[in-house]
Design a protein around this motif. Sequence first.
Motif, short mmCIF file in Angstrom:
data_model
loop_
_atom_site.label_atom_id
_atom_site.label_comp_id
_atom_site.label_asym_id
_atom_site.label_seq_id
_atom_site.Cartn_x
_atom_site.Cartn_y
_atom_site.Cartn_z
N SER A 21 33.95 -12.03 -44.25
CA SER A 21 35.04 -12.94 -44.59
C SER A 21 34.49 -14.16 -45.29
CB SER A 21 35.75 -13.39 -43.32
OG SER A 21 36.24 -12.31 -42.59
N SER A 22 35.28 -14.73 -46.17
CA SER A 22 34.94 -16.05 -46.69
C SER A 22 35.11 -17.06 -45.56
CB SER A 22 35.86 -16.42 -47.85
OG SER A 22 35.43 -15.82 -49.03
N GLY A 23 34.36 -18.15 -45.65
CA GLY A 23 34.45 -19.17 -44.62
C GLY A 23 33.18 -19.20 -43.78
N ASN A 24 33.28 -19.81 -42.62
CA ASN A 24 32.14 -20.03 -41.74
C ASN A 24 32.19 -19.14 -40.51
OD1 ASN A 24 31.53 -22.06 -43.52
ND2 ASN A 24 31.97 -23.73 -42.12
N LYS A 25 31.00 -18.73 -40.08
CA LYS A 25 30.86 -18.01 -38.81
C LYS A 25 29.69 -18.62 -38.07
CE LYS A 25 30.12 -13.41 -36.84
NZ LYS A 25 29.93 -11.97 -37.14
N GLU A 26 29.92 -19.01 -36.84
CA GLU A 26 28.90 -19.72 -36.08
C GLU A 26 28.39 -18.88 -34.92
OE1 GLU A 26 29.91 -23.87 -35.46
OE2 GLU A 26 28.89 -23.85 -33.52
N ASP A 27 27.08 -18.97 -34.67
CA ASP A 27 26.48 -18.29 -33.52
C ASP A 27 25.31 -19.14 -33.05
OD1 ASP A 27 25.02 -14.95 -32.92
OD2 ASP A 27 25.48 -16.63 -31.59
N GLY A 28 25.56 -19.93 -32.01
CA GLY A 28 24.52 -20.81 -31.50
C GLY A 28 24.12 -21.84 -32.53
N ARG A 29 22.82 -21.88 -32.85
CA ARG A 29 22.33 -22.86 -33.83
C ARG A 29 22.53 -22.40 -35.27
NH1 ARG A 29 17.21 -23.50 -34.14
NH2 ARG A 29 16.56 -21.64 -32.99
N PHE A 30 23.02 -21.19 -35.46
CA PHE A 30 23.15 -20.61 -36.79
C PHE A 30 24.61 -20.61 -37.26
CE2 PHE A 30 18.84 -19.11 -37.09
CZ PHE A 30 18.46 -18.87 -35.78
N THR A 31 24.81 -20.96 -38.52
CA THR A 31 26.12 -20.86 -39.15
C THR A 31 25.97 -20.15 -40.48
OG1 THR A 31 26.91 -22.92 -38.15
CG2 THR A 31 28.10 -22.13 -40.08
#
Lengths: 115, 119
Positions: A52-62
């Motif tokens: 998907s376009s946009g942001n995906k966050e996982d802990g310290r990672f985006t």
Amino acid sequence: QKEVEQDPGPLSVPEGAIVSLNCTYSNSAFQYFMWYRQYSRKGPELLMYTYSSGNKEDGRFTAQVDKSSKYISLFIRDSQPSDSATYLCAMSPLILTGGGNKLTFGTGTQLKVEL
Amino acid sequence: EPEVTQTPSHQVTQMGQEVILRCVPISNHLYFYWYRQILGQKVEFLVSFYNNEISEKSEIFDDQFSVERPDGSNFTLKIRSTKLEDSAMYFCASRKGTGGRSSYNSPLHFGNGTRLTVT
């Protein structure tokens, strides 16, 4: 123009810094985006994936995807010396039949996080 | 956490010899891949394998290369007559998929590779 372009670095940052890693691509068929981390003499280790376009966050990672600009990014917050590795972006078209998912990789960005 | 395992970690062979690189994919995965990485270059797709047949191959994957899944757990890459330019890291990868629309959503998981040196 290469299908996937990635600055090879090396990129050196102090511990605790925010790191920004980027890839651009030319093939508009790419819809599925991944970031892998590769330590020396090891295989690529999956960090994040998105379609998907946009942001995906996982802990310290985006992971950030901008399909209109054909540009993807990986942000690492509070970087640690253990984050020192080569970071590979990879992408593929979405395949509606089984057996696909051929990945096209960037050249990788070498990151060093210093104490 | 389950992982893809590859053997051997390092293979040295003479030009013209046959080599077989072995992989054990993650047990519930259905799609299997070989990639390679020449030193200093990017990871390149070689071949994908599903339902006991090749589903896609790159121009690198010529008649010297073949893949096989001889039993329920192993996945092999054979190079019939190695050349100097075959020297590279070879990575096996797998992903799960149950078919239907979900089959393309699962990401690839890679092994740690076999370093092939052709002398």
